[in-house]
Scaffold this motif. Structure first.
Motif, PDB file in Angstrom:
ATOM      1  N   UNK A 111       0.877  -1.165   0.000  1.00 20.32           N
ATOM      2  CA  UNK A 111       0.000   0.000   0.000  1.00 20.32           C
ATOM      3  C   UNK A 111       0.923   1.226   0.000  1.00 20.32           C
ATOM      4  N   UNK A 112       0.602   2.224  -0.792  1.00 18.89           N
ATOM      5  CA  UNK A 112       1.434   3.428  -0.816  1.00 18.89           C
ATOM      6  C   UNK A 112       2.563   3.397  -1.842  1.00 18.89           C
ATOM      7  N   UNK A 113       2.799   2.253  -2.502  1.00 12.20           N
ATOM      8  CA  UNK A 113       3.841   2.190  -3.533  1.00 12.20           C
ATOM      9  C   UNK A 113       3.490   3.137  -4.679  1.00 12.20           C
TER      10      UNK A 113
ATOM     11  N   UNK B 259      -0.245   6.394  -6.915  1.00 11.55           N
ATOM     12  CA  UNK B 259       0.151   5.726  -5.676  1.00 11.55           C
ATOM     13  C   UNK B 259      -0.929   4.728  -5.286  1.00 11.55           C
ATOM     14  N   UNK B 260      -0.522   3.522  -4.913  1.00 15.85           N
ATOM     15  CA  UNK B 260      -1.507   2.484  -4.566  1.00 15.85           C
ATOM     16  C   UNK B 260      -2.291   2.862  -3.315  1.00 15.85           C
ATOM     17  N   UNK B 261      -3.616   2.903  -3.463  1.00 11.28           N
ATOM     18  CA  UNK B 261      -4.449   3.215  -2.297  1.00 11.28           C
ATOM     19  C   UNK B 261      -4.791   1.932  -1.547  1.00 11.28           C
ATOM     20  N   UNK B 262      -5.203   0.910  -2.269  1.00  8.71           N
ATOM     21  CA  UNK B 262      -5.481  -0.359  -1.581  1.00  8.71           C
ATOM     22  C   UNK B 262      -5.183  -1.548  -2.484  1.00  8.71           C
TER      23      UNK B 262
ATOM     24  N   UNK C 287       0.489  -5.429   2.394  1.00  7.42           N
ATOM     25  CA  UNK C 287       1.444  -5.854   1.374  1.00  7.42           C
ATOM     26  C   UNK C 287       1.107  -7.261   0.908  1.00  7.42           C
ATOM     27  N   UNK C 288       1.448  -7.535  -0.341  1.00  8.58           N
ATOM     28  CA  UNK C 288       1.124  -8.846  -0.923  1.00  8.58           C
ATOM     29  C   UNK C 288       2.317  -9.361  -1.709  1.00  8.58           C
ATOM     30  N   UNK C 289       2.643 -10.624  -1.433  1.00  9.78           N
ATOM     31  CA  UNK C 289       3.783 -11.260  -2.104  1.00  9.78           C
ATOM     32  C   UNK C 289       3.327 -12.087  -3.300  1.00  9.78           C
ATOM     33  N   UNK C 290       4.196 -12.240  -4.266  1.00 12.37           N
ATOM     34  CA  UNK C 290       3.881 -13.015  -5.477  1.00 12.37           C
ATOM     35  C   UNK C 290       3.772 -14.503  -5.143  1.00 12.37           C
ATOM     36  N   UNK C 291       3.084 -15.258  -5.955  1.00 14.60           N
ATOM     37  CA  UNK C 291       2.304 -14.741  -7.079  1.00 14.60           C
ATOM     38  C   UNK C 291       0.866 -14.549  -6.631  1.00 14.60           C
ATOM     39  N   UNK C 292       0.218 -13.537  -7.157  1.00 10.39           N
ATOM     40  CA  UNK C 292      -1.137 -13.256  -6.735  1.00 10.39           C
ATOM     41  C   UNK C 292      -1.849 -12.414  -7.792  1.00 10.39           C
ATOM     42  N   UNK C 293      -3.160 -12.604  -7.924  1.00 12.02           N
ATOM     43  CA  UNK C 293      -3.959 -11.665  -8.718  1.00 12.02           C
ATOM     44  C   UNK C 293      -4.558 -10.671  -7.736  1.00 12.02           C
ATOM     45  N   UNK C 294      -4.398  -9.390  -8.023  1.00  9.07           N
ATOM     46  CA  UNK C 294      -4.723  -8.347  -7.049  1.00  9.07           C
ATOM     47  C   UNK C 294      -5.536  -7.238  -7.705  1.00  9.07           C
ATOM     48  N   UNK C 295      -6.537  -6.779  -6.981  1.00  6.83           N
ATOM     49  CA  UNK C 295      -7.246  -5.583  -7.424  1.00  6.83           C
ATOM     50  C   UNK C 295      -6.600  -4.378  -6.756  1.00  6.83           C
ATOM     51  N   UNK C 296      -6.201  -3.417  -7.586  1.00  9.00           N
ATOM     52  CA  UNK C 296      -5.570  -2.198  -7.063  1.00  9.00           C
ATOM     53  C   UNK C 296      -6.544  -1.037  -7.211  1.00  9.00           C
ATOM     54  N   UNK C 297      -6.718  -0.279  -6.152  1.00  7.72           N
ATOM     55  CA  UNK C 297      -7.425   0.981  -6.314  1.00  7.72           C
ATOM     56  C   UNK C 297      -6.406   2.102  -6.123  1.00  7.72           C
ATOM     57  N   UNK C 298      -6.607   3.157  -6.899  1.00  8.64           N
ATOM     58  CA  UNK C 298      -5.726   4.323  -6.862  1.00  8.64           C
ATOM     59  C   UNK C 298      -6.392   5.409  -7.689  1.00  8.64           C
TER      60      UNK C 298
ATOM     61  N   UNK D 283      -2.503  -5.647 -20.362  1.00  7.08           N
ATOM     62  CA  UNK D 283      -1.395  -6.269 -21.089  1.00  7.08           C
ATOM     63  C   UNK D 283      -0.060  -5.576 -20.839  1.00  7.08           C
ATOM     64  N   UNK D 284      -0.087  -4.375 -20.255  1.00  9.64           N
ATOM     65  CA  UNK D 284       1.186  -3.684 -20.016  1.00  9.64           C
ATOM     66  C   UNK D 284       1.700  -3.956 -18.605  1.00  9.64           C
ATOM     67  N   UNK D 285       2.985  -3.709 -18.416  1.00  4.34           N
ATOM     68  CA  UNK D 285       3.602  -3.929 -17.108  1.00  4.34           C
ATOM     69  C   UNK D 285       3.401  -2.709 -16.219  1.00  4.34           C
ATOM     70  N   UNK D 286       3.382  -2.939 -14.903  1.00  2.00           N
ATOM     71  CA  UNK D 286       3.412  -1.844 -13.939  1.00  2.00           C
ATOM     72  C   UNK D 286       4.783  -1.869 -13.261  1.00  2.00           C
ATOM     73  N   UNK D 287       5.380  -0.702 -13.110  1.00  2.44           N
ATOM     74  CA  UNK D 287       6.676  -0.600 -12.445  1.00  2.44           C
ATOM     75  C   UNK D 287       6.493   0.105 -11.107  1.00  2.44           C
ATOM     76  N   UNK D 288       7.274  -0.335 -10.109  1.00  2.00           N
ATOM     77  CA  UNK D 288       7.235   0.329  -8.810  1.00  2.00           C
ATOM     78  C   UNK D 288       8.483   1.206  -8.702  1.00  2.00           C
TER      79      UNK D 288
END
Ligand code: GDP
Length: 350
Positions: free
Chosen positions: A267-269, A278-281, A297-308, A317-322
């Motif tokens: 959260x917050x990344x 910035x990741x809200x949840x 926080x969530x460790x791989x591998x996982x399917x995650x819903x991000x709100x922001x 299809x695109x990558x997300x970078x932190x």
């Protein structure tokens, strides 16, 4: 709480393998995922077309429980298994190929009553092109005439309960399907007769309705992943994350569903795709038994819903970078643009 944590940290830490379910429409992909993730198998539910990718994280304790009758002495070293069901409907071609590209291993579902169908062959070709390992689930064995139901039982044990006639019909159909695979240039064999794993793909007979064969299927998946993919599955602190879907959800605004293939999200990344926010949840797609809700926080591998905020321009299809403290944001944005061009040209071609 951190989810996806290995039971014994310190040993070589592996992430959960990502497994996708592929096959012809109506072969039982959705039902099989339901069956794998539920502790009690429900009956009589109407099947429908899955309109989106659905995913489930199966913790290793659940797999241990489901496979205990097999008395396998092999250690299960992964924290769990992430199963992704890619929709079988023609209209979801693009989604299907996106989902399958992220998989470490696949389950190819074939209906024992119908054998190989056009989408089975399409799936085989995708798997071959990506050199993805797979196991065949020869599903709907309960539809063999006279089948005696042995709920959630290993298939080896269930087969022994069947009449000579059922066993004969089973053998006949298996032989036919092995021939059909051969016509596609693939060697396949029943899992318990397969002495050349790696060159010959294993077939596990299953019923997604009554659960026969699920123990063998789960055990084989994990064992094979652990045996052949240690390098790929070794946990890495570098985030590897791809957007699956961009969705508007009432009350949350625009959200994205991502597959976190490796690393950890917090959260917050600060994240960059074509978006910069910035990741809200963070909410993982979990088995109902594990409960819902957001995680810090969530460790791989996982399917995650991000709100922001500002997720409207995220692209499936695109990558997300932190962004890390020493990172150059402009450099990351360059990477993102390259990625976008790739995804766009792939969409143009399909
Ligand atoms: P999908 O299109 O591949 O996701 O297939 P579904 O999971 O929706 O299943 C299609 C239909 O087959 C549904 O009516 C299911 O209830 C049924 N079905 C799936 N698996 C089995 C099975 O193992 N045995 C029997 N008898 N029916 C099944």
């Amino acid at each position: 709480a951190v989810i996806g944590k290995n039971e014994k940290e310190g040993e070589k830490t592996l992430r959960s393998p990502i497994c996708c379910i592929m096959g012809h429409v109506d072969s039982g992909k959705t039902k099989l995922l339901d069956c794998i993730r539920s502790t009690t198998v429900q009956e009589g539910e109407a099947g429908g077309i899955t309109q989106q990718i659905s995913a489930s994280y199966i913790p290793v304790e659940h797999i241990r429980e489901r496979t205990k009758e097999l008395k396998a002495d092999a250690k299960l070293n992964v924290p769990g298994l992430l199963v992704i069901d890619t929709p079988g409907h023609e209209a979801f071609n693009n989604l299907r190929s996106r989902g399958s590209g992220l998989c470490d291993i696949a389950i190819l579902v074939v209906d024992i009553m119908h054998g190989l169908k056009p989408q089975t062959i399409e799936s085989i070709n995708l798997l071959r092109m990506r050199k993805t390992e797979f196991i065949v689930a020869l599903n709907k064995v309960d539809r063999l005439y006279g089948w005696k139901t042995c709920r959630n039982t290993p298939i080896g044990k269930a087969m022994k309960q069947q009449s000579k006639d059922v066993q004969r019909e089973f053998d006949h159909r298996v032989t036919q399907i092995i021939t059909q695979f051969k016509e596609q240039g693939l060697n396949t064999e029943l899992y318990n007769k397969n002495k050349e794993r790696g060159e010959t793909y294993s077939i596990v007979p299953t019923s997604a309705i009554s659960g026969e064969g699920i123990p063998e299927l789960l055990l084989l998946l994990i064992q094979w992943a652990q045996k052949t993919m240690v390098k790929k599955l070794t946990y890495n602190s570098e985030v590897q994350c791809t957007v699956l879907e961009v969705k508007v959800i009432q009350g949350c605004g625009t959200t994205v569903d991502v597959v976190l293939v490796n690393g950890v999200l917090h959260e917050g990344d600060e994240i960059i795709g074509p978006i910069h926010t910035t990741i809200r949840s963070l909410t993982p797609h979990l088995m109902k038994e594990l409960g819902g809700g957001a995680y810090k926080e969530i460790k791989a591998a996982q399917v995650i819903k991000i709100t922001a905020q500002n997720l409207e321009h995220a692209v499936a299809g695109t990558a997300l970078y932190v962004v890390k403290p020493d990172d150059d944001v402009e450099e990351i944005k360059e990477l993102v643009m390259d990625d976008m061009r790739n995804v766009m040209s792939r969409i143009d071609k399909s």
